[in-house]
Design a protein around this motif. Structure first.
Motif, mmCIF file in Angstrom:
data_model
loop_
_atom_site.group_PDB
_atom_site.id
_atom_site.type_symbol
_atom_site.label_atom_id
_atom_site.label_comp_id
_atom_site.label_asym_id
_atom_site.label_seq_id
_atom_site.Cartn_x
_atom_site.Cartn_y
_atom_site.Cartn_z
ATOM 1 N N ASP A 74 42.225 -59.349 5.360
ATOM 2 C CA ASP A 74 43.607 -59.808 5.319
ATOM 3 C C ASP A 74 44.100 -59.969 6.754
ATOM 4 O O ASP A 74 44.080 -59.008 7.523
ATOM 5 C CB ASP A 74 44.448 -58.765 4.579
ATOM 6 N N PRO A 75 44.519 -61.176 7.165
ATOM 7 C CA PRO A 75 44.975 -61.374 8.553
ATOM 8 C C PRO A 75 46.143 -60.476 8.948
ATOM 9 O O PRO A 75 46.372 -60.246 10.127
ATOM 10 C CB PRO A 75 45.389 -62.856 8.577
ATOM 11 N N THR A 76 46.862 -59.941 7.960
ATOM 12 C CA THR A 76 48.009 -59.075 8.259
ATOM 13 C C THR A 76 47.685 -57.595 8.145
ATOM 14 O O THR A 76 48.507 -56.753 8.485
ATOM 15 C CB THR A 76 49.189 -59.392 7.314
ATOM 16 N N ASN A 77 46.476 -57.253 7.650
ATOM 17 C CA ASN A 77 46.090 -55.846 7.487
ATOM 18 C C ASN A 77 44.567 -55.751 7.490
ATOM 19 O O ASN A 77 43.922 -56.024 6.475
ATOM 20 C CB ASN A 77 46.663 -55.279 6.189
ATOM 21 N N SER A 78 44.004 -55.357 8.607
ATOM 22 C CA SER A 78 42.549 -55.352 8.766
ATOM 23 C C SER A 78 41.857 -54.259 7.962
ATOM 24 O O SER A 78 40.629 -54.160 7.982
ATOM 25 C CB SER A 78 42.188 -55.205 10.249
ATOM 26 N N SER A 81 44.026 -72.214 5.037
ATOM 27 C CA SER A 81 44.712 -70.973 5.401
ATOM 28 C C SER A 81 44.045 -70.344 6.622
ATOM 29 O O SER A 81 42.922 -70.700 7.001
ATOM 30 C CB SER A 81 44.664 -69.978 4.237
ATOM 31 N N GLN A 82 44.718 -69.370 7.214
ATOM 32 C CA GLN A 82 44.150 -68.648 8.347
ATOM 33 C C GLN A 82 42.868 -67.928 7.933
ATOM 34 O O GLN A 82 41.900 -67.861 8.695
ATOM 35 C CB GLN A 82 45.157 -67.631 8.890
ATOM 36 N N ASN A 83 42.850 -67.387 6.716
ATOM 37 C CA ASN A 83 41.654 -66.699 6.220
ATOM 38 C C ASN A 83 40.460 -67.646 6.179
ATOM 39 O O ASN A 83 39.348 -67.272 6.570
ATOM 40 C CB ASN A 83 41.923 -66.122 4.835
ATOM 41 N N THR A 134 45.317 -58.081 -2.438
ATOM 42 C CA THR A 134 44.489 -57.408 -1.436
ATOM 43 C C THR A 134 44.022 -56.067 -1.978
ATOM 44 O O THR A 134 44.590 -55.530 -2.940
ATOM 45 C CB THR A 134 45.264 -57.166 -0.121
ATOM 46 N N ILE A 143 45.999 -61.989 19.033
ATOM 47 C CA ILE A 143 46.810 -63.212 19.056
ATOM 48 C C ILE A 143 46.087 -64.314 19.820
ATOM 49 O O ILE A 143 46.069 -65.476 19.418
ATOM 50 C CB ILE A 143 48.182 -62.924 19.690
ATOM 51 N N ASN A 162 39.248 -68.171 9.715
ATOM 52 C CA ASN A 162 38.589 -66.980 10.248
ATOM 53 C C ASN A 162 37.164 -66.855 9.724
ATOM 54 O O ASN A 162 36.223 -66.594 10.483
ATOM 55 C CB ASN A 162 39.387 -65.726 9.884
ATOM 56 N N LEU A 212 46.651 -56.053 20.340
ATOM 57 C CA LEU A 212 47.431 -57.078 19.650
ATOM 58 C C LEU A 212 47.430 -58.387 20.423
ATOM 59 O O LEU A 212 47.333 -59.471 19.855
ATOM 60 C CB LEU A 212 48.866 -56.587 19.445
#
Length: 359
Positions: A71-75, A224-226, A97, A9, A229, A5
């Motif tokens: 998904d940045p919150t669920n790989s 967005s973060q996506n 998702t 980060i 990435n 983690l």
């Protein structure tokens, strides 16, 4: 687990720092950021074309999307373009998702959505080159992909949906992604991928190939973060499915403002672009939606307007707006009857006219 983690980060922090504050290095090293307008457009087009050193096959895109659309919150899941909810109703086509391994061509799976519709390219984008460009292809629910089909993007609000029989609104969450991808395709593939092929509405005065709505969406929906990435991964040709080139409008949406004007977009490089670029008066004014389907339009500009006149095609002034608030950047014109109009914008020493349609 804690170490993993911490690493994630740290990597996200590096990605963010590479975007906010300065151009990604070494990708943009030596680039001339003093350029504006079509000169900057052409220079960026050359950059993203020359650095596109690895072209993916259409089958490789499946694997690329399992990485870049995570998904940045669920790989375990990929984000589905045009989606907005997960499991709150029985309609799975609305899912935001889905499991990254649940891809294919059946209902309930996700497949590859051409943001720039394959058949709308001139010529057709095919399944190589532009048709297999992972900067353009996004994960999408199979049925939602079919619903969009070859519909042209148009104005709207809320969730993704068809507009009339021929158009499509991508949804509030995705409209900026869509705009930045279409502008990328324009630079990368030129006349084969003109933005007017896939989006409706009035075009800007400095480039008749660019509908104003794309600049509006680029400004209204920040990166967005996506997006960051996928841009960082695809921009590294050393990655298994990296192409080597980046989408500059994800790196900094403000580049679209520097090239085409319109609504002022998010500026992620304030040390590079300290102030708004200079454009002709008309290009500094954005009118949307155009066409309007409810008789209401919004005018966005940084200029201090002294008067706005709505003029019929016969030259009659239908409405006048005077003594405008000097600090206001947005003006709303409401309840316009159906028809074609010219809108005249005036300052103390400048005048510009734009045409609008109310359906």
């Amino acid at each position: 687990m804690k170490k993993i983690l911490t690493l994630i980060i740290a990597l996200l922090s590096i990605i963010s720092q590479a975007q906010n504050g300065a151009p990604a290095s070494p990708y943009y090293n030596g680039f001339n950021w003093s350029q504006t307008g079509m000169t900057l457009k052409d220079a960026l087009a050359t950059k993203i074309t020359n650095t596109h050193t690895k072209e993916l096959s259409y089958s490789q895109v499946w694997e690329a999307l399992k990485i870049v659309d995570l998904d940045p919150t669920n790989s375990s899941n990929v984000l589905l373009v045009y989606g907005w909810e997960n499991g709150t109703d029985a309609d799975v086509t609305n899912d935001r998702t889905r499991a990254k391994t649940n891809n294919g061509g059946s209902n309930g799976q996700w497949n590859r959505e051409h943001i720039f519709a394959q058949a709308l390219g001139n010529p057709d984008l095919g399944q190589t080159g532009p048709g297999a460009d992972a900067q353009m292809l996004r994960s999408c629910d199979v049925q939602k992909n079919g619903s969009r089909g070859n519909r042209l993007y148009t104005s709207g609000s809320g969730n993704a949906a068809a507009v009339g029989s021929n158009n499509w609104y991508p949804g509030d969450e995705w409209k900026g992604d869509v705009a930045r991808i279409i502008l990328y395709m324009y630079l990368r593939y030129g006349s084969q991928c003109l933005p007017t092929y896939v989006a409706t509405g009035t075009t800007i005065s400095t480039d008749s190939n660019v509908p104003e709505i794309l600049l509006q969406w680029n400004a209204e929906d920040p990166v967005s973060q996506n997006e960051d990435n996928r841009n960082t991964y695809l921009g590294n040709a050393s990655n298994t499915y990296g192409q080597g080139n980046r989408n500059p409008f994800i790196d900094n949406p403000y580049l679209a403002t520097v090239i085409w004007g319109g609504p002022v977009a998010q500026n992620r490089w304030p040390t590079i672009f300290l102030s708004s670029p200079k454009f002709d008066f008309a290009s500094k004014i954005s009118v949307f939606p155009n066409p309007s389907f409810d008789g209401n339009i919004t005018i966005s500009t940084e200029e201090n307007l002294s008067e706005i006149d709505v003029i019929s095609v016969n030259g009659q002034i239908i409405k006048e707006y005077k003594n405008l608030e000097k600090t206001n950047l947005n003006y709303n014109l409401n309840s316009l009857p159906k028809g074609f109009y010219f809108i005249r914008f005036s300052t103390e020493n400048q005048t510009a006219v734009k045409k609008i349609t109310v359906n």
